[in-house]
Design an enzyme around this catalytic site. Structure first.
Site, PDB file in Angstrom:
ATOM      1  CB  THR A 155      16.427  67.343 -66.079  1.00 27.81           C
ATOM      2  OG1 THR A 155      16.898  66.456 -67.089  1.00 27.81           O
ATOM      3  CG2 THR A 155      17.442  67.429 -64.949  1.00 27.81           C
ATOM      4  CG  ASN A 189      16.297  56.485 -70.840  1.00 27.61           C
ATOM      5  OD1 ASN A 189      15.898  55.934 -69.819  1.00 27.61           O
ATOM      6  ND2 ASN A 189      17.526  56.958 -70.941  1.00 27.61           N
ATOM      7  CD  GLN A 206      12.765  58.579 -74.411  1.00 25.11           C
ATOM      8  OE1 GLN A 206      12.232  58.574 -75.530  1.00 25.11           O
ATOM      9  NE2 GLN A 206      13.931  59.183 -74.198  1.00 25.11           N
ATOM     10  CB  SER A 244      11.192  66.220 -72.024  1.00 24.38           C
ATOM     11  OG  SER A 244      12.126  67.042 -72.651  1.00 24.38           O
ATOM     12  CG  HIS A 288      14.218  67.674 -75.981  1.00 25.02           C
ATOM     13  ND1 HIS A 288      15.156  66.729 -76.314  1.00 25.02           N
ATOM     14  CD2 HIS A 288      14.230  67.764 -74.638  1.00 25.02           C
ATOM     15  CE1 HIS A 288      15.728  66.271 -75.194  1.00 25.02           C
ATOM     16  NE2 HIS A 288      15.178  66.889 -74.169  1.00 25.02           N
ATOM     17  CB  THR A 335      10.497  84.944 -66.481  1.00 22.47           C
ATOM     18  OG1 THR A 335      10.813  85.922 -65.493  1.00 22.47           O
ATOM     19  CG2 THR A 335       9.622  85.552 -67.554  1.00 22.47           C
ATOM     20  CB  CYS A 339      21.772  60.621 -70.241  1.00 23.03           C
ATOM     21  SG  CYS A 339      20.437  61.654 -70.818  1.00 23.03           S
TER      22      CYS A 339
HETATM   23  N1  PMP Z   1      13.912  61.136 -68.465  1.00 20.26           N
HETATM   24  C1  PMP Z   1      14.051  60.365 -69.550  1.00 20.26           C
HETATM   25  C2  PMP Z   1      13.494  58.975 -69.535  1.00 20.26           C
HETATM   26  C3  PMP Z   1      14.712  60.859 -70.680  1.00 20.26           C
HETATM   27  O1  PMP Z   1      14.871  60.070 -71.756  1.00 20.26           O
HETATM   28  C4  PMP Z   1      15.226  62.172 -70.660  1.00 20.26           C
HETATM   29  C5  PMP Z   1      15.956  62.745 -71.865  1.00 20.26           C
HETATM   30  N2  PMP Z   1      17.177  62.115 -72.124  1.00 20.26           N
HETATM   31  C6  PMP Z   1      15.043  62.941 -69.499  1.00 20.26           C
HETATM   32  C7  PMP Z   1      14.379  62.391 -68.437  1.00 20.26           C
HETATM   33  C8  PMP Z   1      15.568  64.347 -69.411  1.00 20.26           C
HETATM   34  O2  PMP Z   1      14.772  65.213 -70.168  1.00 20.26           O
HETATM   35  P1  PMP Z   1      15.198  66.724 -70.426  1.00 20.26           P
HETATM   36  O3  PMP Z   1      16.214  66.695 -71.503  1.00 20.26           O
HETATM   37  O4  PMP Z   1      13.941  67.395 -70.837  1.00 20.26           O
HETATM   38  O5  PMP Z   1      15.706  67.282 -69.143  1.00 20.26           O
END
Ligand code: PMP
Length: 379
Positions: free
Chosen positions: A73, A149, A184, A204, A206, A241, A325
């Site tokens: 994000t 996604n 993704q 990202s 995670h 930081t 989301c």
């Molecule tokens: N872009 C896409 C295509 C995603 O799938 C996601 C996660 N849902 C994000 C952006 C946002 O990632 P983050 O949780 O690291 O902010």
């Protein structure tokens, strides 16, 4: 009680054991702030740069082109917000299937006097001819995602970039920044940033078994400016930081993902193929070609996604309706599916199943049984 089976890896993955171990070790071993000039600060700084070098080598990019962020994000935001510094308002092209961390910038940019075009993606794919038609002499930025996604479609970013570069030549040579949200894709499918030819990309941790709250921006455009340089960390593109333990844990997770990428693709590919076959009587919304095997979207029409998702959870399965989301912001996932030209009846009943290397075939069998029996009971 049912055993819990997790099929929501596109929303987030479980941290791998080695990533978690790295996090704990680094958090206790490196006590200094990487900006501090004493020994502990210098040690932290050196370790930060060592991580940068390891990730840059995996991505085959320069170390100076890698900016650590708090996630995708923020990486997307750095690129989109940079437009606000421009003296003159211009035009931006986004696809209508972007994640909200990109698409929601349309509101801000329009409010500030920019114009924004959204490209649809019939069947999941953004078309070069639509991009070509949308480009104008005022276009300053194009942002199109690599892997969607919601359904997993893999965009032909290389050809889309080429379309922009050809337009630039005809239109007098002004450079148009091309950004891709590759959240993704990283650690899941093979791609080369230099071959894609993009100016920037967001990632990202995670999504590939690293920690939440850490990510990266690849940036090859020296003219990119952040809204605020803040504390001047990360080459002035991301102040604050550095989250050293998180960054190190992400590096571990990424190295692991790259080392087993082909094996994981094979395993996840088998699970995906099995579910496509078992669930073949449902409408599959994920394309059959150029699609990430990590995501399978199908419609359980006429049952609403939210109801079906809850019923599956009651049987021990975590799946997502549309995209995670979109679960908070009503209709967003549906909006993405309608921009792919799927009928709203199908969109309202969409289920997103998403996999990881932790997913087993026996879990997939249990999921298929549950989907089929719930559907027979309730449809
Ligand atoms: N872009 C896409 C295509 C995603 O799938 C996601 C996660 N849902 C994000 C952006 C946002 O990632 P983050 O949780 O690291 O902010």
């Amino acid at each position: 009680m049912y055993e819990l089976r997790y099929f929501d890896n596109a929303a987030t993955t479980v941290m791998s054991e080695s990533s978690l171990r790295t996090y704990q070790e680094v958090a206790s071993a490196y006590i200094g702030n990487p900006s501090a000039l004493h020994q502990k600060g210098l040690e932290a700084k050196a370790y930060l740069q060592q991580n940068r070098a390891r990730v840059a080598s995996l991505l085959q990019i320069g170390e100076g082109q890698l900016i650590f962020t708090s996630g995708a994000t923020e990486a997307n935001a750095i690129v989109l917000e940079s437009l606000i510094w421009r003296q003159q308002k211009g035009h931006v092209i986004l696809s209508a299937i972007e994640h909200p961390s990109v698409s929601e910038f349309a509101r801000l940019l329009k409010h500030l006097g920019w114009s924004v075009s959204f490209l649809n993606a019939p069947g999941g794919f953004i078309r070069c001819e639509d991009l070509q038609k949308a480009l104008t002499k005022q276009t300053r930025l194009v942002s199109l995602m690599l892997v969607n996604n919601v359904v997993g479609s893999i965009q032909d970013i290389r050809s889309l970039v080429r379309t922009v570069r050809e337009f630039e030549k005809q239109a007098g040579g002004r450079h148009i920044h091309f950004h891709t949200d590759a959240t993704q894709a990283l650690g899941k499918i093979r791609f080369s940033l230099s071959e894609l030819g993009v100016d920037s990309a967001a990632f990202s941790a995670h999504k590939f078994h690293g920690p939440r709250g850490v990510g990266m921006l690849y940036n090859a455009n020296p003219a990119l400016e952040n809204l605020s340089r803040a504390g001047d960390q990360e080459g002035g593109l991301r102040g604050g930081t550095e989250n050293l333990a998180g960054i190190a844990a992400m590096t571990t997770a990424l190295e692991e993902a790259y080392a087993s990428l082909d094996r994981n693709l094979g395993q996840v590919g088998e699970i995906n193929a099995y579910l496509r076959e078992r669930l073949g009587s449902f409408t599959i919304l994920s394309p059959s070609q150029s699609c990430s095997p990590y995501i399978l979207n199908l419609s359980v029409k006429p049952l609403p996604s939210e109801v079906f998702t809850r019923m599956l959870y009651d049987r021990g399965f975590c799946v997502s309706s549309g995209s995670a989301c979109s679960n908070n912001a009503k209709q967003k996932g549906e909006g993405v599916l309608t921009a792919m030209h799927y009928h709203s009846e199908l969109a309202k009943s969409s289920l997103r199943l998403s996999f990881s290397n932790d997913t087993t075939l026996s879990d997939a069998e249990a999921l298929a049984d549950a989907i089929i029996s719930l559907y027979q009971e309730h449809a």
